[in-house]
Design a protein around this motif. Structure first.
Motif, mmCIF file in Angstrom:
data_model
loop_
_atom_site.group_PDB
_atom_site.id
_atom_site.type_symbol
_atom_site.label_atom_id
_atom_site.label_comp_id
_atom_site.label_asym_id
_atom_site.label_seq_id
_atom_site.Cartn_x
_atom_site.Cartn_y
_atom_site.Cartn_z
ATOM 1 N N GLY A 50 0.805 -1.211 0.000
ATOM 2 C CA GLY A 50 0.000 0.000 0.000
ATOM 3 C C GLY A 50 0.838 1.261 0.000
ATOM 4 O O GLY A 50 2.060 1.228 -0.191
ATOM 5 N N GLY A 51 0.169 2.386 0.219
ATOM 6 C CA GLY A 51 0.821 3.684 0.249
ATOM 7 C C GLY A 51 0.339 4.502 1.432
ATOM 8 O O GLY A 51 -0.678 4.182 2.061
ATOM 9 N N HIS A 52 1.070 5.571 1.746
ATOM 10 C CA HIS A 52 0.723 6.412 2.885
ATOM 11 C C HIS A 52 1.152 7.850 2.623
ATOM 12 O O HIS A 52 2.030 8.120 1.800
ATOM 13 C CB HIS A 52 1.381 5.894 4.171
ATOM 14 C CG HIS A 52 2.879 5.885 4.114
ATOM 15 N ND1 HIS A 52 3.591 4.760 3.756
ATOM 16 C CD2 HIS A 52 3.812 6.857 4.338
ATOM 17 C CE1 HIS A 52 4.889 5.033 3.784
ATOM 18 N NE2 HIS A 52 5.044 6.316 4.134
ATOM 19 N N GLY A 96 5.526 4.309 0.499
ATOM 20 C CA GLY A 96 4.842 3.034 0.380
ATOM 21 C C GLY A 96 5.256 2.056 1.455
ATOM 22 O O GLY A 96 6.265 2.247 2.145
ATOM 23 N N GLN A 97 4.466 0.988 1.598
ATOM 24 C CA GLN A 97 4.745 -0.039 2.599
ATOM 25 C C GLN A 97 4.310 -1.411 2.082
ATOM 26 O O GLN A 97 3.476 -1.504 1.178
ATOM 27 C CB GLN A 97 4.031 0.249 3.919
ATOM 28 C CG GLN A 97 2.524 0.126 3.902
ATOM 29 C CD GLN A 97 1.824 1.409 3.519
ATOM 30 O OE1 GLN A 97 2.448 2.454 3.388
ATOM 31 N NE2 GLN A 97 0.521 1.351 3.328
ATOM 32 N N LEU A 98 4.910 -2.436 2.656
ATOM 33 C CA LEU A 98 4.470 -3.807 2.417
ATOM 34 C C LEU A 98 4.648 -4.587 3.706
ATOM 35 O O LEU A 98 5.462 -4.229 4.561
ATOM 36 C CB LEU A 98 5.238 -4.447 1.257
ATOM 37 C CG LEU A 98 6.767 -4.555 1.359
ATOM 38 C CD1 LEU A 98 7.190 -5.835 2.050
ATOM 39 C CD2 LEU A 98 7.380 -4.497 -0.036
ATOM 40 N N GLY A 99 3.869 -5.661 3.848
ATOM 41 C CA GLY A 99 3.946 -6.412 5.097
ATOM 42 C C GLY A 99 3.168 -7.706 5.034
ATOM 43 O O GLY A 99 2.617 -8.093 3.986
ATOM 44 N N TYR A 100 3.123 -8.378 6.184
ATOM 45 C CA TYR A 100 2.393 -9.640 6.320
ATOM 46 C C TYR A 100 1.746 -9.674 7.686
ATOM 47 O O TYR A 100 2.354 -9.297 8.690
ATOM 48 C CB TYR A 100 3.332 -10.839 6.158
ATOM 49 C CG TYR A 100 2.602 -12.161 6.078
ATOM 50 C CD1 TYR A 100 2.166 -12.662 4.852
ATOM 51 C CD2 TYR A 100 2.318 -12.895 7.220
ATOM 52 C CE1 TYR A 100 1.487 -13.860 4.761
ATOM 53 C CE2 TYR A 100 1.627 -14.107 7.145
ATOM 54 C CZ TYR A 100 1.211 -14.592 5.914
ATOM 55 O OH TYR A 100 0.531 -15.761 5.832
ATOM 56 N N ASN A 101 0.481 -10.132 7.736
ATOM 57 C CA ASN A 101 -0.261 -10.279 8.990
ATOM 58 C C ASN A 101 -0.579 -11.748 9.261
ATOM 59 O O ASN A 101 -0.817 -12.526 8.322
ATOM 60 C CB ASN A 101 -1.589 -9.510 8.925
ATOM 61 C CG ASN A 101 -1.411 -8.017 9.060
ATOM 62 O OD1 ASN A 101 -0.544 -7.549 9.787
ATOM 63 N ND2 ASN A 101 -2.239 -7.264 8.359
ATOM 64 N N TRP A 224 -9.235 -4.687 0.880
ATOM 65 C CA TRP A 224 -8.763 -3.320 1.089
ATOM 66 C C TRP A 224 -8.943 -2.879 2.536
ATOM 67 O O TRP A 224 -9.974 -3.166 3.159
ATOM 68 C CB TRP A 224 -9.499 -2.339 0.184
ATOM 69 C CG TRP A 224 -9.169 -2.486 -1.263
ATOM 70 C CD1 TRP A 224 -9.855 -3.206 -2.191
ATOM 71 C CD2 TRP A 224 -8.057 -1.903 -1.953
ATOM 72 N NE1 TRP A 224 -9.246 -3.112 -3.424
ATOM 73 C CE2 TRP A 224 -8.141 -2.317 -3.308
ATOM 74 C CE3 TRP A 224 -7.009 -1.068 -1.568
ATOM 75 C CZ2 TRP A 224 -7.217 -1.928 -4.269
ATOM 76 C CZ3 TRP A 224 -6.084 -0.665 -2.524
ATOM 77 C CH2 TRP A 224 -6.191 -1.106 -3.858
ATOM 78 N N THR A 225 -7.909 -2.200 3.069
ATOM 79 C CA THR A 225 -7.995 -1.617 4.409
ATOM 80 C C THR A 225 -7.475 -0.182 4.370
ATOM 81 O O THR A 225 -6.656 0.171 3.521
ATOM 82 C CB THR A 225 -7.171 -2.415 5.445
ATOM 83 O OG1 THR A 225 -5.770 -2.299 5.132
ATOM 84 C CG2 THR A 225 -7.577 -3.875 5.483
ATOM 85 N N VAL A 226 -7.955 0.628 5.300
ATOM 86 C CA VAL A 226 -7.442 1.993 5.484
ATOM 87 C C VAL A 226 -6.944 2.110 6.919
ATOM 88 O O VAL A 226 -7.442 1.415 7.820
ATOM 89 C CB VAL A 226 -8.516 3.063 5.202
ATOM 90 C CG1 VAL A 226 -8.905 3.057 3.747
ATOM 91 C CG2 VAL A 226 -9.744 2.857 6.091
ATOM 92 N N GLY A 270 -3.038 5.699 5.544
ATOM 93 C CA GLY A 270 -2.553 4.727 4.579
ATOM 94 C C GLY A 270 -3.679 3.904 3.982
ATOM 95 O O GLY A 270 -4.773 3.801 4.552
ATOM 96 N N LEU A 271 -3.417 3.317 2.829
ATOM 97 C CA LEU A 271 -4.345 2.435 2.133
ATOM 98 C C LEU A 271 -3.582 1.176 1.743
ATOM 99 O O LEU A 271 -2.526 1.263 1.114
ATOM 100 C CB LEU A 271 -4.911 3.125 0.894
ATOM 101 C CG LEU A 271 -5.885 2.308 0.030
ATOM 102 C CD1 LEU A 271 -7.166 2.049 0.792
ATOM 103 C CD2 LEU A 271 -6.178 3.034 -1.277
ATOM 104 N N ASN A 272 -4.100 0.007 2.123
ATOM 105 C CA ASN A 272 -3.448 -1.263 1.848
ATOM 106 C C ASN A 272 -4.341 -2.180 1.008
ATOM 107 O O ASN A 272 -5.573 -2.196 1.172
ATOM 108 C CB ASN A 272 -3.121 -2.010 3.158
ATOM 109 C CG ASN A 272 -1.989 -1.350 3.921
ATOM 110 O OD1 ASN A 272 -1.096 -0.746 3.346
ATOM 111 N ND2 ASN A 272 -2.034 -1.458 5.240
#
Length: 277
Positions: A50-52, A96-101, A224-226, A270-272
């Motif tokens: 996503g981005g922020h 921007g960002q990336l990750g794992y949950n 999608w998450t915010v 942010g928006l992911n």
């Protein structure tokens, strides 16, 4: 007589067979009951990108340690030179960002990496009064952060299936720059020959430190998450010499050592997009 009895028995059997159908035709018809499909809670497990964008600010102090016992330290004592300056650093931050949950019941843990452009920059200055007939000095301190990144763990709690509150913390790193300038303001920017005060020093580097914060994230669909996030970061200090630039006896000597601290706060949205379902 036998024919009459047979006819009566046939009529009786026929009435018994047809009676339920007639009764069913007279009964009111009930409409079928509609049951809504059971809502399936979104899963938070998986990779996302996503981005922020947001705003950052800081009022970190830069220490100015005089080294010349004959001129510089006395000048700091009487206020002609500062012992510290505090630029009000602020500006836009976005990237921007990336990750794992991983989701386990109402708990969500994760790892996130981000990188941001930073417009955090600011100045502070001291214009000294005329002391003993000497011209006043202007000392200017400029600090900036050009880019900023983090590698953070996240630990959250689902207050509702689609709403996550979390704490976060880990490594912070970024590109920083600081400069110190001492000049005579009249005429503007002049450095008289032989002046022991007209000096300049600067340093840029990549610094690493730490960050901690918290956030609120909401799923707006299955993918999608915010989020709204707050971070405090600390990149440590950057030290460098401030060297006399005028010609003469003191030219090229080090007047003082400057030590600029780089820390600050960020609020961002942010928006992911999460891959998979």
């Amino acid at each position: 007589m036998r024919q009459i009895i047979t006819a009566l028995l046939g009529a009786t059997v026929l009435s018994i067979v047809c009676a339920p159908a007639a009764l069913a035709a007279d009964m009111p018809v009930k409409a079928p009951v509609y049951k809504a499909p059971v809502a399936i809670a979104p899963s938070w497990t998986g990779f996302y990108i996503g981005g922020h964008a947001g705003y950052g600010w800081s009022r970190a102090s830069t220490q100015e340690v005089g080294l010349g016992t004959i001129l510089v330290i006395p000048a700091q004592t009487v206020g002609a030179l500062p012992t510290s300056l505090s630029p009000r650093v602020s500006g836009f931050v976005g990237g921007g960002q990336l990750g794992y949950n991983w989701q386990s019941g109402q708990y969500v843990t994760g790892l996130e990496l981000d990188i941001s452009y930073s417009g955090l920059r600011g100045d502070d200055a001291l214009i000294a009064p005329v002391i003993g007939g000497n011209p006043p000095l202007t000392t200017t301190q400029s600090n900036r952060i050009d880019w900023l990144g983090t590698v953070r763990g996240r630990l959250g709690w689902l207050v509702a299936p689609s709403i996550l509150i979390y704490g976060t913390g880990g490594l912070a790193y970024g590109g920083v720059m600081a400069s110190t300038t001492i000049v005579v303001p009249t005429p503007p920017g002049t450095c008289p020959a032989g002046s022991a005060f007209c000096s300049v020093g600067s340093q840029s580097a990549t610094r690493a430190g730490w960050t901690v914060g918290a956030g609120l994230e909401s799923a707006i669909s299955s993918n999608w998450t915010v989020k709204l996030e707050y971070l405090y970061f600390n990149l440590g200090t950057l030290s460098y010499p401030v060297i006399v630039t005028s010609t003469g006896t003191f030219g090229g000597t080090t007047d003082m050592m400057a030590s600029a601290k780089f820390d600050g706060q960020i609020v961002r949205v942010g928006l992911n997009y999460k891959f998979g379902q």
